[in-house]
Design an enzyme around this catalytic site. Structure first.
Site, PDB file in Angstrom:
ATOM      1  N   LYS A  28       0.809  -1.228   0.000  1.00 39.57           N
ATOM      2  CA  LYS A  28       0.000   0.000   0.000  1.00 39.57           C
ATOM      3  C   LYS A  28       0.842   1.277   0.000  1.00 39.57           C
ATOM      4  O   LYS A  28       0.468   2.263  -0.627  1.00 39.57           O
ATOM      5  CB  LYS A  28      -0.944  -0.004   1.212  1.00 39.57           C
ATOM      6  CG  LYS A  28      -1.989  -1.100   1.103  1.00 39.57           C
ATOM      7  CD  LYS A  28      -2.933  -1.129   2.278  1.00 39.57           C
ATOM      8  CE  LYS A  28      -3.858  -2.329   2.107  1.00 39.57           C
ATOM      9  NZ  LYS A  28      -4.976  -2.329   3.020  1.00 39.57           N
ATOM     10  N   ASP A  71      -9.645   2.322   2.775  1.00 40.41           N
ATOM     11  CA  ASP A  71      -9.543   1.569   4.036  1.00 40.41           C
ATOM     12  C   ASP A  71     -10.123   2.343   5.229  1.00 40.41           C
ATOM     13  O   ASP A  71     -10.789   1.752   6.087  1.00 40.41           O
ATOM     14  CB  ASP A  71      -8.072   1.242   4.346  1.00 40.41           C
ATOM     15  CG  ASP A  71      -7.597  -0.027   3.652  1.00 40.41           C
ATOM     16  OD1 ASP A  71      -8.442  -0.841   3.230  1.00 40.41           O
ATOM     17  OD2 ASP A  71      -6.368  -0.210   3.541  1.00 40.41           O
TER      18      ASP A  71
HETATM   19  P1  NAP Z   1       2.004  -3.284   5.923  1.00 38.52           P
HETATM   20  O1  NAP Z   1       1.905  -1.951   5.272  1.00 38.52           O
HETATM   21  O2  NAP Z   1       3.049  -4.232   5.444  1.00 38.52           O
HETATM   22  O3  NAP Z   1       2.238  -3.012   7.508  1.00 38.52           O
HETATM   23  C1  NAP Z   1       2.432  -4.073   8.400  1.00 38.52           C
HETATM   24  C2  NAP Z   1       2.451  -3.546   9.839  1.00 38.52           C
HETATM   25  O4  NAP Z   1       2.477  -4.676  10.705  1.00 38.52           O
HETATM   26  C3  NAP Z   1       3.691  -2.715  10.183  1.00 38.52           C
HETATM   27  O5  NAP Z   1       3.310  -1.762  11.130  1.00 38.52           O
HETATM   28  C4  NAP Z   1       4.643  -3.760  10.762  1.00 38.52           C
HETATM   29  O6  NAP Z   1       5.526  -3.236  11.731  1.00 38.52           O
HETATM   30  C5  NAP Z   1       3.671  -4.658  11.485  1.00 38.52           C
HETATM   31  N1  NAP Z   1       4.191  -6.033  11.585  1.00 38.52           N
HETATM   32  C6  NAP Z   1       4.563  -6.850  10.564  1.00 38.52           C
HETATM   33  N2  NAP Z   1       4.942  -8.043  11.037  1.00 38.52           N
HETATM   34  C7  NAP Z   1       4.835  -7.963  12.396  1.00 38.52           C
HETATM   35  C8  NAP Z   1       5.118  -8.880  13.456  1.00 38.52           C
HETATM   36  N3  NAP Z   1       5.558 -10.113  13.208  1.00 38.52           N
HETATM   37  N4  NAP Z   1       4.881  -8.462  14.723  1.00 38.52           N
HETATM   38  C9  NAP Z   1       4.437  -7.222  14.973  1.00 38.52           C
HETATM   39  N5  NAP Z   1       4.141  -6.308  14.016  1.00 38.52           N
HETATM   40  C10 NAP Z   1       4.358  -6.687  12.741  1.00 38.52           C
HETATM   41  O7  NAP Z   1       0.649  -4.100   5.855  1.00 38.52           O
HETATM   42  P2  NAP Z   1      -0.878  -3.566   5.752  1.00 38.52           P
HETATM   43  O8  NAP Z   1      -1.267  -3.433   4.346  1.00 38.52           O
HETATM   44  O9  NAP Z   1      -1.043  -2.400   6.683  1.00 38.52           O
HETATM   45  O10 NAP Z   1      -1.658  -4.836   6.327  1.00 38.52           O
HETATM   46  C11 NAP Z   1      -1.554  -5.233   7.684  1.00 38.52           C
HETATM   47  C12 NAP Z   1      -2.669  -6.222   8.023  1.00 38.52           C
HETATM   48  O11 NAP Z   1      -3.929  -5.551   8.038  1.00 38.52           O
HETATM   49  C13 NAP Z   1      -2.787  -7.355   7.011  1.00 38.52           C
HETATM   50  O12 NAP Z   1      -2.934  -8.565   7.702  1.00 38.52           O
HETATM   51  C14 NAP Z   1      -4.043  -7.032   6.234  1.00 38.52           C
HETATM   52  O13 NAP Z   1      -4.719  -8.196   5.808  1.00 38.52           O
HETATM   53  C15 NAP Z   1      -4.871  -6.278   7.277  1.00 38.52           C
HETATM   54  N6  NAP Z   1      -5.834  -5.367   6.612  1.00 38.52           N
HETATM   55  C16 NAP Z   1      -7.124  -5.781   6.470  1.00 38.52           C
HETATM   56  C17 NAP Z   1      -8.057  -4.951   5.866  1.00 38.52           C
HETATM   57  C18 NAP Z   1      -9.496  -5.400   5.744  1.00 38.52           C
HETATM   58  O14 NAP Z   1     -10.177  -4.919   4.851  1.00 38.52           O
HETATM   59  N7  NAP Z   1      -9.992  -6.246   6.626  1.00 38.52           N
HETATM   60  C19 NAP Z   1      -7.666  -3.708   5.362  1.00 38.52           C
HETATM   61  C20 NAP Z   1      -6.344  -3.301   5.537  1.00 38.52           C
HETATM   62  C21 NAP Z   1      -5.431  -4.141   6.165  1.00 38.52           C
HETATM   63  P3  NAP Z   1       6.980  -2.627  11.353  1.00 38.52           P
HETATM   64  O15 NAP Z   1       6.737  -1.181  11.037  1.00 38.52           O
HETATM   65  O16 NAP Z   1       7.774  -2.832  12.587  1.00 38.52           O
HETATM   66  O17 NAP Z   1       7.480  -3.415  10.178  1.00 38.52           O
END
Ligand code: NAP
Length: 305
Positions: free
Chosen positions: A88, A124
């Site tokens: 994203k 979102d």
């Molecule tokens: P992203 O941009 O890659 O961000 C991931 C976030 O999670 C970062 O803050 C990262 O921290 C943290 N993280 C990653 N691995 C981790 C771990 N093992 N332990 C603790 N924190 C961790 O991803 P995103 O697009 O925001 O998506 C994140 C999640 O939200 C996904 O699972 C996605 O499916 C969900 N989501 C769902 C919806 C929906 O419609 N239901 C919409 C949006 C997102 P760091 O900064 O330290 O790397």
């Protein structure tokens, strides 16, 4: 002759040597991982219901493949794509134009191809607000929110809380400096003296037990926007022993009805739900951007339940 059935997951190699199926795939989701995504069943139900002769598919695209993949959807005249984890933030830099909301968030989850131009949007935040209203019958305005994560999804949620004037926002992230940076960007929204008591309205914390424990009594809603829970065997981002019955817990992950976080919250006596409702609402808003018509919300909801 056109091939009839679509693949479960497409790749960059498929985009490079594109072969149409029937109906033609012109919308999809780019992610890594992506096989868990329920967007195809939801969007394809909507397309069929609206008699739009297009199909939506999953694309397993790594971060290194993202620039070329996005260029290929321009060339192949896609209607658009969704972006999910981890694309994203990077995708914002790859589109020609982004709307103000997306620029402010610093991330996009929707691209629309229009007249050969790539336009970026973010649905979102609004999808999240609708989901919270639907699940808990509350508005973000009244909430003291703790948000776990500072990535693409989390940034949209944080800005939505800020715009809707949430009472408090605590941002907890594994990399503390990213939580701090996000909080700094939202400082103006939280300058008013609304909260009574000793806690600041806007705060960044490390994702550590002591820091989380200190916040629990002063938050109402905890949102997981990390991928913890996406893979089987993942632990809950917050263990049940730290949670309390007054809390509402929203896990943006929807891969299981009871994600580890939802299970921990229920064990602690809290109200909890997974991210299907956010998926639905962000997806309905994306459909409306792509096809300029009202999304068939009930059809989409039935397709993912
Ligand atoms: P992203 O941009 O890659 O961000 C991931 C976030 O999670 C970062 O803050 C990262 O921290 C943290 N993280 C990653 N691995 C981790 C771990 N093992 N332990 C603790 N924190 C961790 O991803 P995103 O697009 O925001 O998506 C994140 C999640 O939200 C996904 O699972 C996605 O499916 C969900 N989501 C769902 C919806 C929906 O419609 N239901 C919409 C949006 C997102 P760091 O900064 O330290 O790397």
């Amino acid at each position: 002759m056109k091939k009839k059935s679509a693949k479960e997951v497409y790749t960059l190699a498929d985009l490079q040597a594109w072969r149409d199926v029937d109906p033609p795939i012109r919308v999809g989701v780019f992610g890594d991982p992506v096989e868990h995504s329920l967007s195809p069943q939801m969007q394809n139900a909507a397309l069929q219901h609206c008699q739009i002769d297009r199909q939506y598919a999953r694309f397993q695209i790594s971060p290194e493949e993202l620039p070329e993949s996005i260029e290929l959807i321009r060339k192949l005249e896609f209607v658009g794509v969704n972006l999910t984890i981890p694309h994203k933030i990077a995708a914002l830099g790859l589109v020609d134009i982004a709307d103000e909301n997306a620029k402010r968030i610093g991330a996009i989850n929707v691209i629309k191809v229009e007249g050969g131009k790539l336009r970026g949007f973010n649905t979102d935040g609004r999808g999240f607000a609708r989901a919270i209203r639907e699940e808990f019958s509350v508005d973000l305005r009244d909430m003291r929110v703790m948000l776990l994560g500072a990535g693409g999804g989390a940034r949209a949620i944080a800005l939505q809380c800020a715009k809707e004037n949430s009472e408090r926002l605590v941002i907890g992230n594994r990399s503390f400096e990213k939580a701090q940076h996000l909080a700094d960007q939202l400082r103006d929204f939280f300058s008013g003296p609304r909260v009574l008591g000793p806690v600041p309205r806007l705060q960044a914390i490390p994702l550590e037990e002591a820091a989380i424990r200190f916040q629990i009594a002063n938050v109402d809603l905890i949102v997981n926007a990390t991928p913890l829970g996406l893979n089987s065997g993942d632990a809950s981002p917050i263990p049940a022993r730290l949670l309390a019955p007054h809390l509402m817990v929203y896990d943006t992950i929807y891969s299981a009805e009871r994600t580890p976080f939802v299970a921990a919250a229920i064990e602690a006596g809290a109200r909890a739900t997974n991210g299907l409702s956010m998926l639905l609402h962000q997806g309905a808003l994306a459909f409306e951007i792509w096809f300029q018509r009202e999304a068939p919300l009930d059809v989409m909801r039935r397709a993912i339940l």
